[in-house]
Design a protein around this motif. Structure first.
Motif, PDB file in Angstrom:
ATOM      1  N   ILE A  60      -8.560 -32.815  13.028  1.00 39.76           N
ATOM      2  CA  ILE A  60      -9.541 -33.823  13.486  1.00 39.76           C
ATOM      3  C   ILE A  60     -10.948 -33.389  13.086  1.00 39.76           C
ATOM      4  O   ILE A  60     -11.760 -34.182  12.611  1.00 39.76           O
ATOM      5  CB  ILE A  60      -9.468 -33.999  15.025  1.00 39.76           C
ATOM      6  N   THR A  61     -11.231 -32.090  13.272  1.00 34.00           N
ATOM      7  CA  THR A  61     -12.605 -31.623  13.035  1.00 34.00           C
ATOM      8  C   THR A  61     -13.011 -31.790  11.563  1.00 34.00           C
ATOM      9  O   THR A  61     -14.195 -31.760  11.248  1.00 34.00           O
ATOM     10  CB  THR A  61     -12.799 -30.144  13.445  1.00 34.00           C
ATOM     11  N   ALA A  62     -12.016 -31.968  10.675  1.00 34.26           N
ATOM     12  CA  ALA A  62     -12.342 -32.141   9.253  1.00 34.26           C
ATOM     13  C   ALA A  62     -12.397 -33.617   8.854  1.00 34.26           C
ATOM     14  O   ALA A  62     -12.659 -33.931   7.691  1.00 34.26           O
ATOM     15  CB  ALA A  62     -11.294 -31.412   8.405  1.00 34.26           C
ATOM     16  N   GLN A  63     -12.134 -34.534   9.783  1.00 30.27           N
ATOM     17  CA  GLN A  63     -12.156 -35.961   9.422  1.00 30.27           C
ATOM     18  C   GLN A  63     -13.590 -36.441   9.211  1.00 30.27           C
ATOM     19  O   GLN A  63     -14.496 -36.012   9.939  1.00 30.27           O
ATOM     20  CB  GLN A  63     -11.492 -36.805  10.530  1.00 30.27           C
ATOM     21  N   PRO A  64     -13.796 -37.341   8.250  1.00 26.15           N
ATOM     22  CA  PRO A  64     -15.170 -37.794   7.977  1.00 26.15           C
ATOM     23  C   PRO A  64     -15.849 -38.435   9.192  1.00 26.15           C
ATOM     24  O   PRO A  64     -17.055 -38.317   9.369  1.00 26.15           O
ATOM     25  CB  PRO A  64     -15.008 -38.818   6.841  1.00 26.15           C
ATOM     26  N   GLU A  65     -15.044 -39.097  10.055  1.00 24.19           N
ATOM     27  CA  GLU A  65     -15.651 -39.775  11.214  1.00 24.19           C
ATOM     28  C   GLU A  65     -16.021 -38.797  12.318  1.00 24.19           C
ATOM     29  O   GLU A  65     -16.828 -39.123  13.194  1.00 24.19           O
ATOM     30  CB  GLU A  65     -14.652 -40.786  11.830  1.00 24.19           C
ATOM     31  N   TYR A  66     -15.415 -37.603  12.322  1.00 18.35           N
ATOM     32  CA  TYR A  66     -15.612 -36.686  13.460  1.00 18.35           C
ATOM     33  C   TYR A  66     -16.841 -35.801  13.195  1.00 18.35           C
ATOM     34  O   TYR A  66     -16.745 -34.677  12.709  1.00 18.35           O
ATOM     35  CB  TYR A  66     -14.342 -35.838  13.695  1.00 18.35           C
ATOM     36  N   PRO A  68     -18.957 -34.385  15.459  1.00 14.62           N
ATOM     37  CA  PRO A  68     -19.439 -33.327  16.368  1.00 14.62           C
ATOM     38  C   PRO A  68     -19.319 -31.911  15.798  1.00 14.62           C
ATOM     39  O   PRO A  68     -20.251 -31.107  15.947  1.00 14.62           O
ATOM     40  CB  PRO A  68     -18.559 -33.487  17.620  1.00 14.62           C
ATOM     41  N   THR A  69     -18.218 -31.616  15.116  1.00 12.49           N
ATOM     42  CA  THR A  69     -18.059 -30.250  14.603  1.00 12.49           C
ATOM     43  C   THR A  69     -19.107 -29.946  13.533  1.00 12.49           C
ATOM     44  O   THR A  69     -19.727 -28.873  13.538  1.00 12.49           O
ATOM     45  CB  THR A  69     -16.636 -30.044  14.034  1.00 12.49           C
ATOM     46  N   ARG A  70     -19.323 -30.911  12.633  1.00 17.24           N
ATOM     47  CA  ARG A  70     -20.318 -30.666  11.571  1.00 17.24           C
ATOM     48  C   ARG A  70     -21.718 -30.543  12.166  1.00 17.24           C
ATOM     49  O   ARG A  70     -22.513 -29.696  11.757  1.00 17.24           O
ATOM     50  CB  ARG A  70     -20.282 -31.799  10.539  1.00 17.24           C
ATOM     51  N   ALA A  71     -22.024 -31.395  13.148  1.00 20.43           N
ATOM     52  CA  ALA A  71     -23.372 -31.363  13.733  1.00 20.43           C
ATOM     53  C   ALA A  71     -23.599 -30.051  14.490  1.00 20.43           C
ATOM     54  O   ALA A  71     -24.670 -29.426  14.382  1.00 20.43           O
ATOM     55  CB  ALA A  71     -23.554 -32.561  14.666  1.00 20.43           C
ATOM     56  N   GLU A  72     -22.588 -29.606  15.240  1.00 18.76           N
ATOM     57  CA  GLU A  72     -22.746 -28.358  15.995  1.00 18.76           C
ATOM     58  C   GLU A  72     -22.824 -27.153  15.046  1.00 18.76           C
ATOM     59  O   GLU A  72     -23.601 -26.224  15.265  1.00 18.76           O
ATOM     60  CB  GLU A  72     -21.570 -28.198  16.974  1.00 18.76           C
ATOM     61  N   THR A  73     -22.040 -27.222  13.958  1.00 17.71           N
ATOM     62  CA  THR A  73     -22.096 -26.144  12.955  1.00 17.71           C
ATOM     63  C   THR A  73     -23.489 -26.071  12.348  1.00 17.71           C
ATOM     64  O   THR A  73     -24.052 -24.976  12.175  1.00 17.71           O
ATOM     65  CB  THR A  73     -21.038 -26.394  11.847  1.00 17.71           C
ATOM     66  N   ALA A 168     -20.262 -18.664  25.747  1.00 20.19           N
ATOM     67  CA  ALA A 168     -20.380 -19.907  24.986  1.00 20.19           C
ATOM     68  C   ALA A 168     -19.312 -20.909  25.408  1.00 20.19           C
ATOM     69  O   ALA A 168     -18.181 -20.535  25.743  1.00 20.19           O
ATOM     70  CB  ALA A 168     -20.251 -19.608  23.491  1.00 20.19           C
ATOM     71  N   PHE A 169     -19.700 -22.173  25.372  1.00 21.33           N
ATOM     72  CA  PHE A 169     -18.770 -23.265  25.652  1.00 21.33           C
ATOM     73  C   PHE A 169     -19.095 -24.365  24.641  1.00 21.33           C
ATOM     74  O   PHE A 169     -19.957 -25.223  24.885  1.00 21.33           O
ATOM     75  CB  PHE A 169     -18.960 -23.747  27.092  1.00 21.33           C
ATOM     76  N   LEU A 170     -18.440 -24.287  23.467  1.00 19.35           N
ATOM     77  CA  LEU A 170     -18.823 -25.141  22.344  1.00 19.35           C
ATOM     78  C   LEU A 170     -17.921 -26.370  22.260  1.00 19.35           C
ATOM     79  O   LEU A 170     -17.040 -26.583  23.091  1.00 19.35           O
ATOM     80  CB  LEU A 170     -18.756 -24.314  21.047  1.00 19.35           C
ATOM     81  N   GLY A 171     -18.148 -27.168  21.213  1.00 21.99           N
ATOM     82  CA  GLY A 171     -17.252 -28.284  20.914  1.00 21.99           C
ATOM     83  C   GLY A 171     -17.411 -29.473  21.847  1.00 21.99           C
ATOM     84  O   GLY A 171     -16.573 -30.362  21.843  1.00 21.99           O
ATOM     85  N   SER A 172     -18.429 -29.489  22.678  1.00 23.25           N
ATOM     86  CA  SER A 172     -18.651 -30.522  23.698  1.00 23.25           C
ATOM     87  C   SER A 172     -17.427 -30.676  24.607  1.00 23.25           C
ATOM     88  O   SER A 172     -17.169 -31.763  25.122  1.00 23.25           O
ATOM     89  CB  SER A 172     -19.066 -31.874  23.087  1.00 23.25           C
ATOM     90  N   THR A 173     -16.703 -29.582  24.802  1.00 22.15           N
ATOM     91  CA  THR A 173     -15.536 -29.632  25.696  1.00 22.15           C
ATOM     92  C   THR A 173     -15.964 -29.937  27.131  1.00 22.15           C
ATOM     93  O   THR A 173     -15.177 -30.485  27.905  1.00 22.15           O
ATOM     94  CB  THR A 173     -14.744 -28.303  25.597  1.00 22.15           C
TER      95      THR A 173
END
Ligand SMILES: C[S@@+](CC[C@H](N)C(=O)[O-])C[C@H]1O[C@@H](n2cnc3c(N)ncnc32)[C@H](O)[C@@H]1O
Length: 332
Positions: A60-66, A68-73, A168-173
């Motif tokens: 999921i984190t590699a999908q173009p629509e997702y 959050p992972t790219r923005a947090e990175t 740390a608590f990442l990924g907007s979990t």
């Protein structure tokens, strides 16, 4: 209970298993019984993450629509060194660490600053966290890892007390928690923090509903497969007879509550048997199981949440498009 990780074959990885397999089965049984016999059918999202669920989440984190992972990175690439040096961290503790991919940016910064000593990932997904720890000790020769296999919903005695820690608590979990559970969680975090420790947390920010809904319903169907995989978990772990082909994935944004809801919708009227619970669950056509909430925050609501837990923000960074924020907080 602490034991060296057999998989790691390395005495720099220690495992603290807070929940044994029997406790986990009993907890799943209780949550599923409560969740499927109440007025709103729902199952907590922590049960998504068996080995297949964890792999699907990575996809999921590699999908173009997702985004959050790219923005947090992007935020961590720019600011990891500041987050680490603000705290003078020697240890990273990470709730819901999964594959520990973004974690590397923080470990790299600690390594570069010459302070890196320890890493304690806390996650229910034992497979994902073992694989990640084995890789990390091979990449960072100075690193000691304490894997904590545990549910972070319950208060935990975190590892490496007495050394300056970034927790740390990442990924907007945090978005998966109801507002009330999120406040309780913040209170637990604040109690865990010792003077000088820092708390680093990722918030997905309120934005256009179409962008949000696309992120939870990608065109390649990976989020749909991730959601439906929950039914295989129930079939395997509780000897249920859900037929995945009769359920479909649905995700929508509730702007009033500022949250995405994910559901599994039964396309037909049917009864499902869950043998381990000796339970028959009836679904009308169109009735659903809510499987995930993902709350979105504004800078004000994020600050309010941290303050309600007794924390104060030291640093607040967003990505270039202000889709996501990472806050560094400390105890007040
Ligand atoms: C949304 S993923 C985020 C993974 C990673 N931190 C990231 O940012 O990509 C959530 C992670 O939290 C873990 N998790 C979910 N609920 C949990 C709980 N109640 N206790 C411990 N871990 C949990 C899952 O196994 C998964 O690895």
């Amino acid at each position: 209970m602490e034991r060296p990780s057999a998989a790691a074959a390395d005495d720099r990885v220690v495992v603290r298993n807070v929940l044994g397999p029997r406790d986990r089965h009993a907890e799943l049984a209780r949550d599923v019984r409560d969740g499927l016999t109440g007025p709103v059918k729902e199952i907590p999202p922590k049960y998504f993450y068996d080995a297949r669920g964890s792999d699907l989440f990575e996809r999921i984190t590699a999908q173009p629509e997702y985004y959050p992972t790219r923005a947090e990175t992007e935020i961590l690439e720019l600011h990891a060194a500041d987050f680490v040096s603000d705290v003078g961290a020697h240890v990273l503790v990470e709730y819901g660490s999964g594959s520990s991919t973004k974690t590397r940016l923080l470990l790299d910064a600690m390594h570069a600053q010459g302070t890196l000593e320890g890493y304690a990932p806390v996650d229910v997904s034992e497979d994902a966290v073992h694989a990640a720890a084995d890789l990390l000790v091979s990449e960072y020769p100075e690193l000691q890892v304490v894997i904590v296999v545990a549910d972070f919903d319950a208060p935990l005695d975190l590892s490496f007390a007495g050394r300056p820690r970034l927790i740390a608590f990442l990924g907007s979990t945090i978005g998966n928690f109801t507002p009330e559970a999120a406040r309780r969680f913040m209170v637990c975090v604040a109690e865990e923090l010792e003077p000088g420790d820092g708390f680093l947390i990722g918030f997905d920010l309120v934005k256009d509903a179409r962008e949000l809904e696309a992120a939870y319903d990608d065109a390649a169907g990976v989020t749909a497969a991730f959601n439906l995989n929950l039914l295989s978990v129930l079939n395997r772990e509780l000897h249920a007879d859900f037929d995945e082909r009769t359920f479909r994935h649905r995700a929508f944004y509730d702007a009033g509550r500022a949250r995405i809801e994910m559901h599994l919708v039964s396309e037909i009227a049917q009864s499902v048997r869950i043998a381990d619970l000796d339970l028959e669950v009836r679904f009308e056509a169109g009735e659903s199981i809510r499987t995930e909430l993902s709350h979105k925050y504004t800078p004000e609501s994020a600050r309010g949440l941290l303050e309600a837990g007794g924390l104060r923000i030291r640093r607040w960074e967003t990505d270039g498009s202000a889709r996501f924020a990472v806050a560094l907080a400390e105890r007040r």
